[in-house]
Design a protein around this motif. Structure first.
Motif, PDB file in Angstrom:
ATOM      1  N   TYR A   1     -42.663  37.262  51.258  1.00 33.04           N
ATOM      2  CA  TYR A   1     -42.092  35.937  51.462  1.00 33.04           C
ATOM      3  C   TYR A   1     -42.273  35.073  50.222  1.00 33.04           C
ATOM      4  O   TYR A   1     -43.278  35.173  49.505  1.00 33.04           O
ATOM      5  N   ALA A   2     -41.293  34.227  49.990  1.00 33.16           N
ATOM      6  CA  ALA A   2     -41.381  33.169  48.982  1.00 33.16           C
ATOM      7  C   ALA A   2     -41.361  31.848  49.720  1.00 33.16           C
ATOM      8  O   ALA A   2     -40.474  31.606  50.547  1.00 33.16           O
ATOM      9  N   LEU A   3     -42.339  30.981  49.436  1.00 29.44           N
ATOM     10  CA  LEU A   3     -42.485  29.741  50.193  1.00 29.44           C
ATOM     11  C   LEU A   3     -42.569  28.542  49.269  1.00 29.44           C
ATOM     12  O   LEU A   3     -43.314  28.547  48.285  1.00 29.44           O
ATOM     13  N   ARG A   4     -41.803  27.517  49.598  1.00 31.39           N
ATOM     14  CA  ARG A   4     -42.035  26.180  49.060  1.00 31.39           C
ATOM     15  C   ARG A   4     -42.968  25.476  50.040  1.00 31.39           C
ATOM     16  O   ARG A   4     -42.780  25.566  51.249  1.00 31.39           O
TER      17      ARG A   4
ATOM     18  N   GLY B   1     -45.239  21.929  51.237  1.00 33.02           N
ATOM     19  CA  GLY B   1     -45.370  20.485  51.141  1.00 33.02           C
ATOM     20  C   GLY B   1     -44.811  19.818  52.376  1.00 33.02           C
ATOM     21  O   GLY B   1     -44.288  20.484  53.286  1.00 33.02           O
ATOM     22  N   PRO B   2     -44.869  18.498  52.443  1.00 30.72           N
ATOM     23  CA  PRO B   2     -44.429  17.769  53.641  1.00 30.72           C
ATOM     24  C   PRO B   2     -42.970  18.007  54.007  1.00 30.72           C
ATOM     25  O   PRO B   2     -42.605  17.901  55.184  1.00 30.72           O
ATOM     26  N   SER B   3     -42.120  18.324  53.027  1.00 33.82           N
ATOM     27  CA  SER B   3     -40.707  18.564  53.323  1.00 33.82           C
ATOM     28  C   SER B   3     -40.391  20.044  53.450  1.00 33.82           C
ATOM     29  O   SER B   3     -39.229  20.421  53.645  1.00 33.82           O
ATOM     30  N   ASP B   4     -41.404  20.891  53.318  1.00 35.08           N
ATOM     31  CA  ASP B   4     -41.181  22.337  53.334  1.00 35.08           C
ATOM     32  C   ASP B   4     -42.133  23.008  54.324  1.00 35.08           C
ATOM     33  O   ASP B   4     -42.176  22.615  55.476  1.00 35.08           O
ATOM     34  N   CYS B   5     -42.889  23.988  53.876  1.00 36.12           N
ATOM     35  CA  CYS B   5     -43.765  24.737  54.773  1.00 36.12           C
ATOM     36  C   CYS B   5     -45.162  24.130  54.798  1.00 36.12           C
ATOM     37  O   CYS B   5     -45.753  23.855  53.749  1.00 36.12           O
ATOM     38  N   GLN B   6     -45.691  23.941  56.001  1.00 34.97           N
ATOM     39  CA  GLN B   6     -47.056  23.446  56.157  1.00 34.97           C
ATOM     40  C   GLN B   6     -47.586  23.867  57.524  1.00 34.97           C
ATOM     41  O   GLN B   6     -46.827  24.007  58.479  1.00 34.97           O
ATOM     42  N   VAL B   7     -48.875  24.081  57.608  1.00 29.86           N
ATOM     43  CA  VAL B   7     -49.501  24.412  58.880  1.00 29.86           C
ATOM     44  C   VAL B   7     -49.709  23.128  59.664  1.00 29.86           C
ATOM     45  O   VAL B   7     -49.995  22.073  59.088  1.00 29.86           O
ATOM     46  N   LEU B   8     -49.526  23.206  60.970  1.00 28.12           N
ATOM     47  CA  LEU B   8     -49.647  22.047  61.842  1.00 28.12           C
ATOM     48  C   LEU B   8     -50.883  22.173  62.716  1.00 28.12           C
ATOM     49  O   LEU B   8     -51.190  23.255  63.235  1.00 28.12           O
TER      50      LEU B   8
ATOM     51  N   MET C   1     -41.288  25.043  58.808  1.00 31.44           N
ATOM     52  CA  MET C   1     -40.659  25.892  57.802  1.00 31.44           C
ATOM     53  C   MET C   1     -39.572  25.141  57.048  1.00 31.44           C
ATOM     54  O   MET C   1     -38.689  25.744  56.440  1.00 31.44           O
ATOM     55  N   GLY C   2     -39.624  23.807  57.103  1.00 29.38           N
ATOM     56  CA  GLY C   2     -38.737  22.986  56.298  1.00 29.38           C
ATOM     57  C   GLY C   2     -37.274  23.218  56.585  1.00 29.38           C
ATOM     58  O   GLY C   2     -36.842  23.313  57.733  1.00 29.38           O
ATOM     59  N   ASP C   3     -36.510  23.353  55.506  1.00 29.97           N
ATOM     60  CA  ASP C   3     -35.081  23.586  55.649  1.00 29.97           C
ATOM     61  C   ASP C   3     -34.729  24.989  55.170  1.00 29.97           C
ATOM     62  O   ASP C   3     -35.610  25.811  54.911  1.00 29.97           O
ATOM     63  N   LYS C   4     -33.450  25.254  55.033  1.00 27.82           N
ATOM     64  CA  LYS C   4     -32.976  26.590  54.670  1.00 27.82           C
ATOM     65  C   LYS C   4     -33.577  27.096  53.375  1.00 27.82           C
ATOM     66  O   LYS C   4     -33.844  28.301  53.224  1.00 27.82           O
ATOM     67  N   TYR C   5     -33.811  26.202  52.424  1.00 29.62           N
ATOM     68  CA  TYR C   5     -34.284  26.619  51.108  1.00 29.62           C
ATOM     69  C   TYR C   5     -35.796  26.481  50.946  1.00 29.62           C
ATOM     70  O   TYR C   5     -36.312  26.494  49.830  1.00 29.62           O
ATOM     71  N   SER C   6     -36.514  26.364  52.045  1.00 25.85           N
ATOM     72  CA  SER C   6     -37.969  26.272  51.970  1.00 25.85           C
ATOM     73  C   SER C   6     -38.631  27.643  51.905  1.00 25.85           C
ATOM     74  O   SER C   6     -39.800  27.746  51.532  1.00 25.85           O
ATOM     75  N   CYS C   7     -37.923  28.688  52.297  1.00 29.58           N
ATOM     76  CA  CYS C   7     -38.521  30.021  52.313  1.00 29.58           C
ATOM     77  C   CYS C   7     -37.440  31.091  52.181  1.00 29.58           C
ATOM     78  O   CYS C   7     -36.260  30.844  52.440  1.00 29.58           O
ATOM     79  N   ALA C   8     -37.859  32.265  51.749  1.00 32.54           N
ATOM     80  CA  ALA C   8     -36.973  33.418  51.639  1.00 32.54           C
ATOM     81  C   ALA C   8     -37.801  34.670  51.900  1.00 32.54           C
ATOM     82  O   ALA C   8     -39.043  34.629  51.894  1.00 32.54           O
ATOM     83  N   ARG C   9     -37.103  35.783  52.126  1.00 33.52           N
ATOM     84  CA  ARG C   9     -37.792  37.006  52.564  1.00 33.52           C
ATOM     85  C   ARG C   9     -37.181  38.243  51.946  1.00 33.52           C
ATOM     86  O   ARG C   9     -35.951  38.370  51.889  1.00 33.52           O
ATOM     87  N   ILE C  10     -38.028  39.140  51.463  1.00 35.56           N
ATOM     88  CA  ILE C  10     -37.611  40.510  51.175  1.00 35.56           C
ATOM     89  C   ILE C  10     -38.067  41.339  52.369  1.00 35.56           C
ATOM     90  O   ILE C  10     -39.269  41.476  52.621  1.00 35.56           O
TER      91      ILE C  10
END
Length: 309
Positions: free
Chosen positions: A168-171, A173-180, A220-229
């Protein structure tokens, strides 16, 4: 200077009441390296967190003097995240605890520390494996609609069919990926109490019980917050820098991810691919980055994923 965001360890320190020292917490996250880097957000309610994702832009145009324009406004879509209850409570027979050489308090603290460490690992595993890890847990990265099928624009298919894992590739921060952490951010480590408990033969004995619990989830933010191989195997469909570069192409310019997350098998494959192509032929160092993006090697990713189709 980059923002210094609150992490899960910070919340644990704030809310701890039973563990002896703050230094204990720096070791608790060693089996959950992603959580060491991922910012944490407080969800005011116990089991729900809501945020908005911009789904349509307002429009800016060039115009001549005294010529008008059509006004449009941005559009937001509400996203609701369901948090799940994590119970890491521990129980210790009074007889064994009182017989411990350093006293029952020390034994209880040690057991509670281990339980909390395991809770962090369980949360990281749920983020990386989603409901495949635990159907009663919160939705993780594989459950994201943008990452669940090979046809999704944020998914690169490595082509494997058996013994599979993902990268996984992750952005972050508050507008992207963060644990709750729900219930106002409380990771509760309650007061130890003595109570009667029942053994496997339905006979009672006294035990020390320490409640440890939290509500947890992930944004998981928006569409561009993460990607996957997806579908990386141990055969001819291994991880390479070229495959990572292909995944990074899915991110818009200037919005590259903060970290790459993989397991140790994938990291070894990456190291081996570099060894085969370097000038000297000597072993390449263990990979710490690819394309300038730091690598996190997490035990929360396994090698037995279901094929993503």
């Amino acid at each position: 200077m980059a923002d210094s965001l609150m992490t899960l360890a910070d919340l644990a320190k704030i809310n701890s009441r039973d563990l002896y020292t703050e230094g204990t917490f720096s070791d608790l996250l060693q089996s959950a390296p992603l959580l060491q880097r991922m910012p944490a957000a407080i969800a005011p309610l116990g089991d729900t967190f809501k945020y908005y994702v911009e789904s349509a832009n307002s429009v800016a145009v060039f115009r001549a003097a005294n010529a008008g324009k059509d006004f449009t406004t941005s559009t937001d879509t509400e996203v609701s995240v369901s948090l799940k209850y994590v119970d890491a409570s521990v129980k210790q027979d009074v007889a064994t605890a009182n017989a411990y050489i350093y006293g029952p308090e020390a034994l209880i603290a040690m057991k509670a520390g281990r339980a909390l460490a395991n809770a962090f690992f369980v949360i990281e595993k749920q983020i990386l494996q989603g409901t495949n890890a635990d159907a009663d847990g919160f939705n993780g990265l594989p459950d994201n609609a943008a990452l669940s099928d090979v046809a999704d624009s944020q998914v690169i298919d490595a082509g494997g069919t058996t013994a599979l894992t993902s990268v996984y590739a992750l952005r972050m921060g508050p507008s992207d990926c963060q644990v709750l952490v729900g219930n106002n951010g409380i990771i509760s480590i309650g007061e130890t109490r003595q109570e009667l408990t029942i053994d496997s033969s339905s006979k009672s004995f006294s035990a020390y019980v320490t409640p440890i619990d939290a509500w947890a989830g992930v944004t998981m933010g928006d569409k561009y917050s993460c990607a996957r191989i997806a579908n990386v195997d141990a055969g001819s469909n291994k991880l390479t820098d070229a495959k990572i570069a292909e995944m990074l192409e899915q991110f818009p310019g200037g919005a590259w991810p903060d970290v790459l997350v993989m397991n140790s098998r994938s990291a070894y494959q990456l190291q081996s691919s570099r060894t085969a192509t370097n000038a000297t032929g000597s072993p390449a160092p263990w990979p710490a980055e690819s394309q300038g993006i730091p690598i996190i090697v997490s035990p929360g990713l396994g090698n037995a994923e279901t094929q993503v189709t």
